[in-house]
Scaffold this motif. Structure first.
Motif, short mmCIF file in Angstrom:
data_model
loop_
_atom_site.label_atom_id
_atom_site.label_comp_id
_atom_site.label_asym_id
_atom_site.label_seq_id
_atom_site.Cartn_x
_atom_site.Cartn_y
_atom_site.Cartn_z
N ASP A 195 -18.94 -1.96 -160.62
CA ASP A 195 -18.14 -1.82 -161.83
C ASP A 195 -16.71 -1.39 -161.47
O ASP A 195 -16.41 -1.08 -160.34
N ARG A 236 -16.43 1.57 -154.12
CA ARG A 236 -16.68 1.99 -155.50
C ARG A 236 -15.54 2.90 -155.99
O ARG A 236 -15.05 2.75 -157.11
N ARG A 242 -12.45 0.85 -156.75
CA ARG A 242 -12.58 0.10 -158.00
C ARG A 242 -12.43 1.00 -159.22
O ARG A 242 -11.88 0.59 -160.23
N ARG A 243 -12.91 2.21 -159.13
CA ARG A 243 -12.86 3.13 -160.27
C ARG A 243 -11.58 3.95 -160.32
O ARG A 243 -11.32 4.64 -161.29
#
Length: 111
Positions: free
Chosen positions: A2, A75, A78-79
């Motif tokens: 995500d 991760r 991306r965040r």
């Protein structure tokens, strides 16, 4: 995963770091194998085995943690989260330094 796609430069830098951990693992493994096959007169056999085991163990830890670390950093990128610290870097630094100092002492004492 995500989050948003990070700048490709950061993704590629993360990938290079991952590959460097794998290269480090290979070098540690080669060093452990090299110490294990050193002729009997160079080191005391149990010390030679101990040094080889430490290096090969560090190799296994490096290889086993490379991908999870890459994934956690990817991760975080991306965040937009802070990057995780390199928690195992001191273990590798002190581990290799300890093996080097013990080997150096054994070489000096053996002469």
């Amino acid at each position: 995963m995500d989050g948003q796609e990070p700048d490709p430069r950061f993704t590629l830098a993360n990938e290079r770091t991952y590959l460097t951990w794998l290269s480090t693992s290979l070098a540690l493994s080669a060093g452990g194998i090299a110490i294990a096959v050193v002729p009997e007169g160079v080191f005391v056999p149990w010390v030679r085995t101990l040094l080889a085991l430490v290096l090969v163990s560090l190799s296994a830890v490096s290889a086993a943690t490379a991908y999870p670390r890459w994934r956690h950093i990817q991760r975080a990128l991306r965040r937009g989260d802070p990057l995780p610290p390199p928690a195992l870097a001191p273990v590798f630094g002190y581990g290799v330094a300890t093996v080097a100092v013990v080997a150096l002492l054994l070489i000096l004492v053996g002469r």
